[in-house]
Design a protein around this motif. Structure first.
Motif, PDB file in Angstrom:
ATOM      1  N   UNK A  96       2.056  13.710   2.276  1.00 42.95           N
ATOM      2  CA  UNK A  96       1.073  14.785   2.434  1.00 42.95           C
ATOM      3  C   UNK A  96       1.738  15.976   3.103  1.00 42.95           C
ATOM      4  N   UNK A  97       1.835  17.084   2.374  1.00 41.88           N
ATOM      5  CA  UNK A  97       2.361  18.336   2.914  1.00 41.88           C
ATOM      6  C   UNK A  97       1.188  19.095   3.518  1.00 41.88           C
ATOM      7  N   UNK A  98       1.334  19.522   4.756  1.00 37.92           N
ATOM      8  CA  UNK A  98       0.199  20.094   5.480  1.00 37.92           C
ATOM      9  C   UNK A  98       0.456  21.543   5.894  1.00 37.92           C
ATOM     10  N   UNK A  99      -0.593  22.163   6.381  1.00 33.67           N
ATOM     11  CA  UNK A  99      -0.491  23.545   6.871  1.00 33.67           C
ATOM     12  C   UNK A  99       0.419  23.603   8.091  1.00 33.67           C
TER      13      UNK A  99
ATOM     14  N   UNK B  34       0.805  -1.221   0.000  1.00 32.46           N
ATOM     15  CA  UNK B  34       0.000   0.000   0.000  1.00 32.46           C
ATOM     16  C   UNK B  34       0.837   1.270   0.000  1.00 32.46           C
ATOM     17  N   UNK B  35       2.093   1.168   0.474  1.00 36.94           N
ATOM     18  CA  UNK B  35       2.933   2.344   0.585  1.00 36.94           C
ATOM     19  C   UNK B  35       2.907   2.919   1.996  1.00 36.94           C
ATOM     20  N   UNK B  36       3.806   3.853   2.264  1.00 39.20           N
ATOM     21  CA  UNK B  36       3.938   4.475   3.587  1.00 39.20           C
ATOM     22  C   UNK B  36       3.161   5.789   3.607  1.00 39.20           C
ATOM     23  N   UNK B  37       2.155   5.865   4.475  1.00 37.24           N
ATOM     24  CA  UNK B  37       1.409   7.122   4.642  1.00 37.24           C
ATOM     25  C   UNK B  37       2.304   8.098   5.398  1.00 37.24           C
ATOM     26  N   UNK B  38       2.762   9.115   4.698  1.00 38.19           N
ATOM     27  CA  UNK B  38       3.773  10.028   5.241  1.00 38.19           C
ATOM     28  C   UNK B  38       3.208  11.440   5.340  1.00 38.19           C
ATOM     29  N   UNK B  39       3.235  12.006   6.541  1.00 39.84           N
ATOM     30  CA  UNK B  39       2.721  13.361   6.766  1.00 39.84           C
ATOM     31  C   UNK B  39       3.881  14.268   7.157  1.00 39.84           C
ATOM     32  N   UNK B  40       3.990  15.402   6.464  1.00 40.62           N
ATOM     33  CA  UNK B  40       5.019  16.404   6.778  1.00 40.62           C
ATOM     34  C   UNK B  40       4.416  17.439   7.715  1.00 40.62           C
ATOM     35  N   UNK B  41       5.020  17.594   8.892  1.00 47.65           N
ATOM     36  CA  UNK B  41       4.569  18.587   9.875  1.00 47.65           C
ATOM     37  C   UNK B  41       5.677  19.594  10.154  1.00 47.65           C
TER      38      UNK B  41
ATOM     39  N   UNK C   7      -1.391  19.011   0.318  1.00 48.54           N
ATOM     40  CA  UNK C   7      -0.811  18.687  -0.992  1.00 48.54           C
ATOM     41  C   UNK C   7      -0.351  17.235  -0.946  1.00 48.54           C
ATOM     42  N   UNK C   8      -0.831  16.419  -1.863  1.00 45.70           N
ATOM     43  CA  UNK C   8      -0.535  14.984  -1.850  1.00 45.70           C
ATOM     44  C   UNK C   8       0.338  14.616  -3.037  1.00 45.70           C
TER      45      UNK C   8
ATOM     46  N   UNK D 178       4.853  22.018  -4.792  1.00 46.09           N
ATOM     47  CA  UNK D 178       4.152  22.938  -3.898  1.00 46.09           C
ATOM     48  C   UNK D 178       4.662  24.355  -4.097  1.00 46.09           C
ATOM     49  N   UNK D 179       3.779  25.320  -3.855  1.00 43.82           N
ATOM     50  CA  UNK D 179       4.149  26.734  -3.945  1.00 43.82           C
ATOM     51  C   UNK D 179       5.003  27.099  -2.737  1.00 43.82           C
ATOM     52  N   UNK D 180       6.121  27.747  -2.988  1.00 50.22           N
ATOM     53  CA  UNK D 180       7.028  28.158  -1.916  1.00 50.22           C
ATOM     54  C   UNK D 180       7.142  29.673  -1.926  1.00 50.22           C
ATOM     55  N   UNK D 181       6.821  30.319  -0.759  1.00 55.33           N
ATOM     56  CA  UNK D 181       6.991  31.768  -0.608  1.00 55.33           C
ATOM     57  C   UNK D 181       7.545  32.043   0.790  1.00 55.33           C
ATOM     58  N   UNK D 182       7.917  33.287   1.030  1.00 55.92           N
ATOM     59  CA  UNK D 182       8.377  33.689   2.358  1.00 55.92           C
ATOM     60  C   UNK D 182       7.211  34.025   3.282  1.00 55.92           C
ATOM     61  N   UNK D 183       5.990  33.987   2.747  1.00 54.38           N
ATOM     62  CA  UNK D 183       4.815  34.343   3.529  1.00 54.38           C
ATOM     63  C   UNK D 183       4.369  33.149   4.362  1.00 54.38           C
ATOM     64  N   UNK D 184       4.286  33.311   5.668  1.00 50.73           N
ATOM     65  CA  UNK D 184       3.840  32.231   6.538  1.00 50.73           C
ATOM     66  C   UNK D 184       2.381  31.877   6.247  1.00 50.73           C
TER      67      UNK D 184
END
Length: 462
Positions: A276-279, A222-229, A262-263, A249-255
């Motif tokens: 999964x890239x998260x807030x 199934x793969x590794x469910x990976x979450x970026x925090x 984003x998956x 993913x969009x990269x800016x200096x704005x927090x």
């Protein structure tokens, strides 16, 4: 009324999209006869009069109208995948032309195959066992090198052979007990309890060894469910881009730039990562960003792996402590990012956030340094650095896992009966349950409704 499995069936065996070649398969007692009705070859030869395992050049025709130029492969029973007479039309790969050839076969006597019916017939005709049949579906769905290798081992019968061998040993004990009970004058069971205890113990050990492969097997399949925090602007999106080697993913200096999840699916040295890239985790009054933060926490609960991005250029704060708390009791990899800037925290500071041992790697997502080390560490976290397929079969099927667990529990009851000094009849009952449970893996004791459910999940034409 004709049984479905007595009919000659036909289906498209390749994807319904424009391609170089398309294959239409027909299997059953009338396969050659039906193929003859639409085939036009040189010298008007009939396919039904040709030898098995030969290929013939000609045309598919609807009466006088030529439909396609084809190569036709002939395979006679029982030396075929289904165990039945089989004909395969290799057509040009246009969607319309392949569909037209199938329609002609149906028009001339074939029945439309159900999903997975070719493989189901192979099982029903004794060409493969149920574990091999399921591995066919797994092979089609394989998304990485290790999933493919494991499916191939199971398709060759590795799991089925092991299961049958264990089941055979249990059947031997059942037969001995039943014979001894029927003929006590000639067959003594004195001291047999100790012998059965040892046999049961060994079989349980082998079953347990298979069960222990489940966690890794599930991840292989199934793969590794990976979450970026991480905190806002810690470099999570930059890391995702470095990992995927493209601007995912969009990269800016704005927090707070990343608000939704984003998956990405990444093939990492033969293993699939569902990333999964998260807030960014922080207290916020922004309603939309707040929803994103809550979603990040929910995904972290279900993750196989959490990659915590810590910003080395900023001091740790309450958000970092909150992230560390989320990571507890999870497999976690901490990446000390922005090491290309002046560092205000180090690895020791990170480790103080956690009570257990964790892996910490220094990276620069911006410069894409340390990424290969991250890939190696992920593999170590899950597979101790490597996977060996020399003698190992990984359990990847939940149905098979449950059958093994049932067998293990039944054998445990046999041991309990022996310790309790119960009569031999009790041993037979639980031994039979263990035998039936193992038989579910190969299909020897599987109900028709379960078999139908398994094959209904297959794609059409397989």
């Amino acid at each position: 009324m004709e049984n479905q499995y007595e009919k000659t069936i036909a289906a498209v065996a390749t994807a319904m999209s424009d391609s170089g070649i398309g294959i239409v398969r027909i299997s059953g007692a009338q396969a050659f006869e039906i193929a003859d009705r639409i085939y036009r070859g040189k010298k008007e030869k009939k396919l039904s009069s040709q030898p098995s395992h030969t290929i013939h050049y000609g045309y598919v025709a609807d009466q006088e109208e030529l439909v396609d130029e084809v190569l036709v492969m002939l395979m006679r029973a029982p030396h075929t995948f289904t165990g039945e007479d089989t004909v395969e039309f290799n057509c040009h790969g246009g969607v319309y032309v392949v569909q037209r050839v199938l329609e002609l076969l149906l028009k001339n006597g074939a029945s439309a195959a159900e999903p997975g019916e070719f493989t189901k017939r192979a099982f029903l005709n004794g060409k493969i066992d149920l574990s091999q049949a399921e591995s066919v579906g797994d092979m089609i769905a394989a998304r990485n090198e290790y999933a493919l290798k494991n499916s191939m081992r199971q398709m060759l019968g590795e799991l089925g052979c092991r299961t049958k061998e264990l089941r055979g040993r249990i059947i031997h004990e059942i037969a001995f007990i039943e014979t001894a009970l029927d003929d006590p004058e000639h067959i003594s069971i004195e001291g047999y309890q100790e012998q059965l205890r040892e046999t049961t113990k060994k079989i349980k050990k082998e079953i347990n060894k298979l069960l222990k492969t489940w966690d890794n097997g599930r991840i292989i399949k199934e793969g590794i469910k990976t979450v970026i925090l991480g905190k806002p602007n810690a470099g999570k999106s930059s890391f995702l881009n470095a990992l995927t080697r493209r601007e995912s993913a969009i990269v800016t200096d704005v927090e707070g730039t990343t608000r939704d999840v984003i998956r990405e699916e990444i093939n990492l040295q033969g293993i699939t990562l569902h990333v999964m890239d998260t807030a960014g985790i922080r207290n916020t009054a922004d309603a939309v960003e707040k929803i994103g933060v809550e979603k990040a926490k929910e995904l972290a609960e279900e993750a196989d792996l959490i990659i915590y991005i810590a910003d080395a250029s900023r001091l740790l704060n309450e958000s970092d402590k909150e992230i560390a708390e989320i990571c507890r009791e999870k497999k976690v990899l901490v990446l000390l990012n922005k090491t290309d800037l002046e560092s205000r925290i180090n690895e020791k500071d990170i480790r103080l956030l956690f009570t257990e041992h964790i892996s910490v790697i220094s990276i620069s997502a911006q410069n894409r340094t340390g990424i290969e080390e991250v890939e190696e560490e992920i593999k170590k976290i899950f597979f101790r650095g490597e996977l060996s397929f020399n003698n190992e079969v990984y359990l990847t099927n939940a149905r098979q896992k449950e059958a093994l667990r049932e067998a293990e529990e039944a054998l445990s009851r046999v041991e309990e009966s022996i310790y309790a000094g119960l009569a031999e009849d009790f041993y037979s009952i639980d031994l039979m349950e263990a035998c039936d449970a193992l038989g579910k893996i190969t299909g020897e004791t599987t109900g028709e409704d379960v078999i139908h459910e398994i094959f209904s999940k297959f794609c059409m034409g397989k």
